[in-house]
Design a protein around this motif. Sequence first.
Motif, mmCIF file in Angstrom:
data_model
loop_
_atom_site.group_PDB
_atom_site.id
_atom_site.type_symbol
_atom_site.label_atom_id
_atom_site.label_comp_id
_atom_site.label_asym_id
_atom_site.label_seq_id
_atom_site.Cartn_x
_atom_site.Cartn_y
_atom_site.Cartn_z
ATOM 1 N N PHE A 1 -26.825 -30.291 -3.525
ATOM 2 C CA PHE A 1 -26.471 -29.781 -2.198
ATOM 3 C C PHE A 1 -25.016 -29.318 -2.168
ATOM 4 O O PHE A 1 -24.697 -28.214 -1.705
ATOM 5 N N PHE A 2 -24.113 -30.154 -2.733
ATOM 6 C CA PHE A 2 -22.693 -29.784 -2.725
ATOM 7 C C PHE A 2 -22.437 -28.593 -3.651
ATOM 8 O O PHE A 2 -21.608 -27.729 -3.344
ATOM 9 N N ILE B 1 -24.467 -26.157 -4.239
ATOM 10 C CA ILE B 1 -24.902 -24.947 -3.541
ATOM 11 C C ILE B 1 -23.861 -24.535 -2.502
ATOM 12 O O ILE B 1 -23.537 -23.357 -2.359
ATOM 13 N N ALA B 2 -23.287 -25.532 -1.792
ATOM 14 C CA ALA B 2 -22.267 -25.217 -0.786
ATOM 15 C C ALA B 2 -21.048 -24.575 -1.445
ATOM 16 O O ALA B 2 -20.532 -23.543 -0.978
ATOM 17 N N VAL B 3 -20.602 -25.161 -2.571
ATOM 18 C CA VAL B 3 -19.426 -24.613 -3.255
ATOM 19 C C VAL B 3 -19.745 -23.229 -3.820
ATOM 20 O O VAL B 3 -18.917 -22.309 -3.763
ATOM 21 N N ALA C 1 -19.466 -20.609 -1.129
ATOM 22 C CA ALA C 1 -18.065 -20.286 -0.848
ATOM 23 C C ALA C 1 -17.489 -19.424 -1.963
ATOM 24 O O ALA C 1 -16.764 -18.446 -1.715
ATOM 25 N N ALA D 1 -18.594 -15.788 -1.730
ATOM 26 C CA ALA D 1 -17.912 -15.042 -0.683
ATOM 27 C C ALA D 1 -16.520 -14.625 -1.139
ATOM 28 O O ALA D 1 -16.142 -13.442 -1.054
ATOM 29 N N VAL D 2 -15.749 -15.586 -1.692
ATOM 30 C CA VAL D 2 -14.384 -15.279 -2.115
ATOM 31 C C VAL D 2 -14.398 -14.304 -3.298
ATOM 32 O O VAL D 2 -13.643 -13.326 -3.332
ATOM 33 N N ALA E 1 -15.142 -10.793 -2.264
ATOM 34 C CA ALA E 1 -13.988 -10.206 -1.568
ATOM 35 C C ALA E 1 -12.940 -9.760 -2.576
ATOM 36 O O ALA E 1 -12.344 -8.675 -2.442
ATOM 37 N N VAL F 1 -30.504 -19.988 0.810
ATOM 38 C CA VAL F 1 -29.097 -19.700 0.542
ATOM 39 C C VAL F 1 -28.945 -18.679 -0.581
ATOM 40 O O VAL F 1 -28.240 -17.676 -0.431
ATOM 41 N N HIS G 1 -17.185 -36.706 1.574
ATOM 42 C CA HIS G 1 -17.423 -35.535 0.739
ATOM 43 C C HIS G 1 -17.957 -34.376 1.571
ATOM 44 O O HIS G 1 -17.626 -33.216 1.341
ATOM 45 N N LEU G 2 -18.795 -34.727 2.554
ATOM 46 C CA LEU G 2 -19.359 -33.697 3.428
ATOM 47 C C LEU G 2 -18.255 -32.996 4.210
ATOM 48 O O LEU G 2 -18.256 -31.764 4.352
ATOM 49 N N ALA H 1 -16.406 -30.660 2.009
ATOM 50 C CA ALA H 1 -17.161 -29.422 1.834
ATOM 51 C C ALA H 1 -16.977 -28.513 3.040
ATOM 52 O O ALA H 1 -16.847 -27.288 2.904
ATOM 53 N N LEU I 1 -13.662 -26.894 2.764
ATOM 54 C CA LEU I 1 -13.730 -25.873 1.724
ATOM 55 C C LEU I 1 -14.331 -24.586 2.276
ATOM 56 O O LEU I 1 -13.809 -23.484 2.043
ATOM 57 N N LEU I 2 -15.427 -24.710 3.038
ATOM 58 C CA LEU I 2 -16.064 -23.521 3.603
ATOM 59 C C LEU I 2 -15.128 -22.816 4.579
ATOM 60 O O LEU I 2 -15.044 -21.584 4.601
ATOM 61 N N SER J 1 -12.461 -21.000 2.593
ATOM 62 C CA SER J 1 -12.972 -19.792 1.942
ATOM 63 C C SER J 1 -13.207 -18.692 2.978
ATOM 64 O O SER J 1 -12.977 -17.517 2.698
ATOM 65 N N VAL K 1 -11.459 -15.107 2.707
ATOM 66 C CA VAL K 1 -12.198 -13.845 2.654
ATOM 67 C C VAL K 1 -11.661 -12.872 3.687
ATOM 68 O O VAL K 1 -11.479 -11.679 3.412
#
Lengths: 105, 193
Positions: free
Chosen positions: A68-69, A71-73, A76, A79-80, A83, B59, B169-170, B173, B176-177, B180, B184
Motif C-alpha cells: 500500500f505504501f 503504491i502511494a510513493v 507521488a 507525478a513529480v 513534471a 491507481v 507511517h500513514l 505518506a 509526502l503526497l 509532491s 509538481v
Amino acid sequence: MVTLNAYLLVSGLLFAIGFAGVLLRRNIIIIFMCLELMLSASNLSLVAFSRFNTVNGLPNYNGQILVFFIIAVAAAEVAVGLAIIVALFRARRTTHVEDMNSMKG
Amino acid sequence: MPPVAFIIFSVIMLVFGVLVVVNRNPVASALSLVVSFLGLAALFVSLDAYFVGVVQILVYAGAVMVLFLFIIMLLDLKAEARRKINVVPMIGGCVLTAVLVLQLVSVLNTFEPGKKSLVEAPLDYAAAAAARPAVPEGKSDTIKRDLRENKLPDVRLLGEQLFTKFPFHLQIAGVLLLVSTVGVVILSKRELK
C-alpha cells in the motif's frame, strides 16, 4: 499447485524485464514506465510472501501494508517525475537521454 | 486458483511487459503496460489480496497510466526514428539482465521455504475468528462476524492494521503526497525562475 517459488520467479522475471528496459531504452518516458514495472514486480513478491506466511489462518497483512505504501510513493513519484520530464522537454525539445548530455541548458 | 489461470495471467503479464520494452511507439508501450498491470492485478487476486488487486487497477492502470498517456500526447511524441544502435551498452544491458535471471533461478532452486504450495498454507477463518481479542460490551466486531460467515474481510483487516499499527507511517505518506503535489505545481509553472 502453485508454489511460492513460482510467484517469486514470475516477479523476478518481471523485474528483469523492467531492468532490461531501463538499461536498453533511450526514451526517458519508456525508462520511467520500466521503473514502474520494477516497482510492481517487487509488490508481487511482497504479496506472495504475505499470503504464504499465514498468521492465525490469515495472510500476514504487514506485507500488504508495505505494498500500500509503495503504491502511494510510486504515485507521488510518477507525478513529480512526469513534471520534471515536461520541464526538461520545454528546455531541450527532446526526450532522448543521449541528447541530454550537458547541464545548465 | 488452478495453475492454468496462474500460467495464463503470468504469461499475459510477462509478454506485455516485454512489449513495453520492445515497442518503438510510446503510446503502444503505455497501453501494453496497462495490460501488463491487469495481469498483475489478477495475480494479486489469486493471492487473496483483493484490496491490493483493486488498488493496482485503480491507481496504476487508471490514474498513473492516464497521466503517462496525457504527457505522451502533450509532448506529441512520435515513434522514435531508428538511430545507430550503440553496441556496447546494448550488450552490457543484455548480459546484466541475463546474469540477474540466472542468479534468480539459482537462488530459487535452493530456497526450501519457497517449495510450499497454496494448499499447504490454507486460510483458516475459524481459527482467525477465535484469535481475535474480545470487544467491550455493546460493541460488535464486524471482522469476527465476517470470518465466522466464512468471508475474508480483506479491506477491514488491512485498514485495522493500518490505523492501529502504522498510523504514523500513514501520516508520513500523507505529508509526502502533499509535498509532491506542491512540487509538481512549482515544477509546472511556465517560468522556472
